[in-house]
Motif scaffolding. Structure first.
Motif, short mmCIF file in Angstrom:
data_model
loop_
_atom_site.label_atom_id
_atom_site.label_comp_id
_atom_site.label_asym_id
_atom_site.label_seq_id
_atom_site.Cartn_x
_atom_site.Cartn_y
_atom_site.Cartn_z
N GLU A 171 32.30 33.78 42.77
CA GLU A 171 33.53 33.75 43.55
C GLU A 171 34.76 33.46 42.68
N LEU A 172 34.64 32.52 41.76
CA LEU A 172 35.77 32.24 40.89
C LEU A 172 35.93 33.31 39.82
N GLY A 173 34.83 33.98 39.47
CA GLY A 173 34.96 35.13 38.59
C GLY A 173 35.75 36.25 39.26
N TYR A 174 35.60 36.38 40.56
CA TYR A 174 36.37 37.35 41.35
C TYR A 174 37.86 37.02 41.27
N LEU A 175 38.22 35.74 41.47
CA LEU A 175 39.61 35.33 41.37
C LEU A 175 40.13 35.58 39.95
N ALA A 176 39.32 35.26 38.95
CA ALA A 176 39.72 35.48 37.56
C ALA A 176 39.94 36.97 37.28
N LEU A 177 39.04 37.80 37.78
CA LEU A 177 39.17 39.26 37.61
C LEU A 177 40.50 39.74 38.17
N GLU A 178 40.85 39.30 39.36
CA GLU A 178 42.09 39.76 39.98
C GLU A 178 43.32 39.28 39.20
N CYS A 179 43.26 38.05 38.68
CA CYS A 179 44.36 37.57 37.87
C CYS A 179 44.49 38.39 36.59
N GLU A 180 43.37 38.73 35.99
CA GLU A 180 43.40 39.55 34.78
C GLU A 180 44.00 40.91 35.04
N LEU A 181 43.66 41.52 36.17
CA LEU A 181 44.19 42.84 36.50
C LEU A 181 45.68 42.77 36.85
N LEU A 182 46.17 41.59 37.17
CA LEU A 182 47.61 41.39 37.41
C LEU A 182 48.34 41.00 36.13
N GLY A 183 47.63 41.09 35.00
CA GLY A 183 48.27 40.85 33.72
C GLY A 183 48.15 39.45 33.18
N ARG A 184 47.34 38.57 33.81
CA ARG A 184 47.22 37.19 33.36
C ARG A 184 45.77 36.86 33.00
#
Length: 350
Positions: free
Chosen positions: A260-273
């Motif tokens: 679940e937190l990997g999912y949040l991390a993935l989305e942050c990465e795709l937003l450039g962070r």
């Protein structure tokens, strides 16, 4: 307010929508009501509150087809979202048809003859500028830290679920196959070889690393989580708030917190962070004492990217849509991300 002519508010979504779009339907409010539409709901925004009305839809993962089922889903949404919020999810509110034939947002009319024709979840609106998607370009690790503590406290306090490791593996495999078949639907215009490559990789990992994945269930790592942990659901208020959990399907809320937190991390990465993605998982590993190998993190990210690719592609099946290329490009971007994390997982394989 009078209902549109020749409509039955008991069943007519548009009649209910017309009523809820009228400022006069909300006592003491004289502003403008904004409508936000999703696949499963219509959300009516006033200055301070949001009212969510579920649509009478049924799919392979949810059933809102009857008033009773929608009421149950609303009450579950209230209960489940209160786990990660405070004073945001306020009430389940009835939309009633009075004896005079008019709709009212509330219980019954003065004579007690009202009939409930719909149920809505009433929420307090949060400042848009505190949403993680809105401030992600500027947010610092220190500013993100309270949200991460909030989430890690939630996972530490969650009761481990008694999940059979074989069933956990089978569930992952079934989900991969489901998303593969959905992405292969005719007319989506996606490269089939790439879809097969991602799905085949994920299935291969579930077989090759069956012991590692199954041990997550054995070790009590599987909990009832949020189910849809994305930046747009995270608000950096004081205290932090995490809204809009996946209330309609218990099985899809049964998750590994690393997933679940990997999912949040993935989305942050795709937003450039990417840095925030690293912070999220580092904070989790420290707070929850989870020594899971990097291979597992990258497997979960690749899996979530496949899921998101399918959800993006699903918009292309909604009939006439304004921006088909937007959703096709988004699906391709997630498939690219899934391949990227698949390569990283392979690099960490034993």
């Amino acid at each position: 307010m009078n209902d549109p002519p020749h409509s039955d508010p008991r069943a007519d979504l548009e009649a209910k929508t017309a009523f809820l779009l009228s400022p006069g339907s909300y006592p003491g409010f004289a502003g403008t009501v904004e409508l936000v539409e999703t696949h499963m709901a219509r959300v009516f925004l006033t200055d301070r509150y949001a009212y969510k009305m579920k649509k009478a839809v049924r799919t392979d993962y949810l059933d809102f087809s009857t008033l009773a089922l929608r009421e149950h889903a609303c009450r579950e949404e209230l209960r489940l979202n209160r786990r990660l919020t405070s004073e945001v999810y306020l009430a389940v509110v009835p939309l009633s048809l009075g004896s005079d034939g008019r709709l009212r947002l509330g219980d019954h009319d003065d004579e007690g003859n009202g009939e409930v024709v719909e149920w809505l979840v009433k929420m307090r609106r949060l400042p848009l500028e505190t949403c993680l998607t809105e401030c992600i370009a500027e947010v610092s690790a220190a500013e993100l830290a309270p949200l991460l503590r909030h989430l890690c406290d939630f996972y530490r306090a969650a009761q481990p679920l008694a999940v059979d490791p074989v069933a956990y593996l089978r569930g992952l495999q079934q989900q991969v196959e489901h998303h593969r078949q959905q992405l292969l639907a005719p007319g989506l215009g996606l490269e089939q070889a790439g879809i097969h490559a991602v799905a085949d990789f994920l299935l291969a990992v579930t077989r090759r690393e069956a012991g590692l994945l199954g041990q997550r269930a054995v070790d009590g790592r599987i909990v009832e989580g949020h189910g849809d942990l994305r930046p747009e659901h995270c608000f950096l208020t004081e205290p932090p708030q995490v809204i809009d959990c996946l209330e309609f399907n218990f099985a899809l809320r049964c998750v590994d917190p690393l997933d679940e937190l990997g999912y949040l991390a993935l989305e942050c990465e795709l937003l450039g962070r990417r840095d925030l993605g690293d912070d999220i998982l580092s904070a989790y590993r420290r707070a929850c004492a989870d020594p899971a190998p990097a291979l597992l993190e990258y497997f979960y990210k690749a899996y979530r990217a496949l899921v998101r690719a399918q959800l993006a592609a699903a918009h292309l099946q909604d009939g006439a849509i304004a921006e088909p290329q937007k959703w096709r490009a988004k699906a391709r971007r997630y498939l690219d991300a899934a391949r990227h994390y698949g390569r990283r997982a392979d690099a960490h394989a034993a």
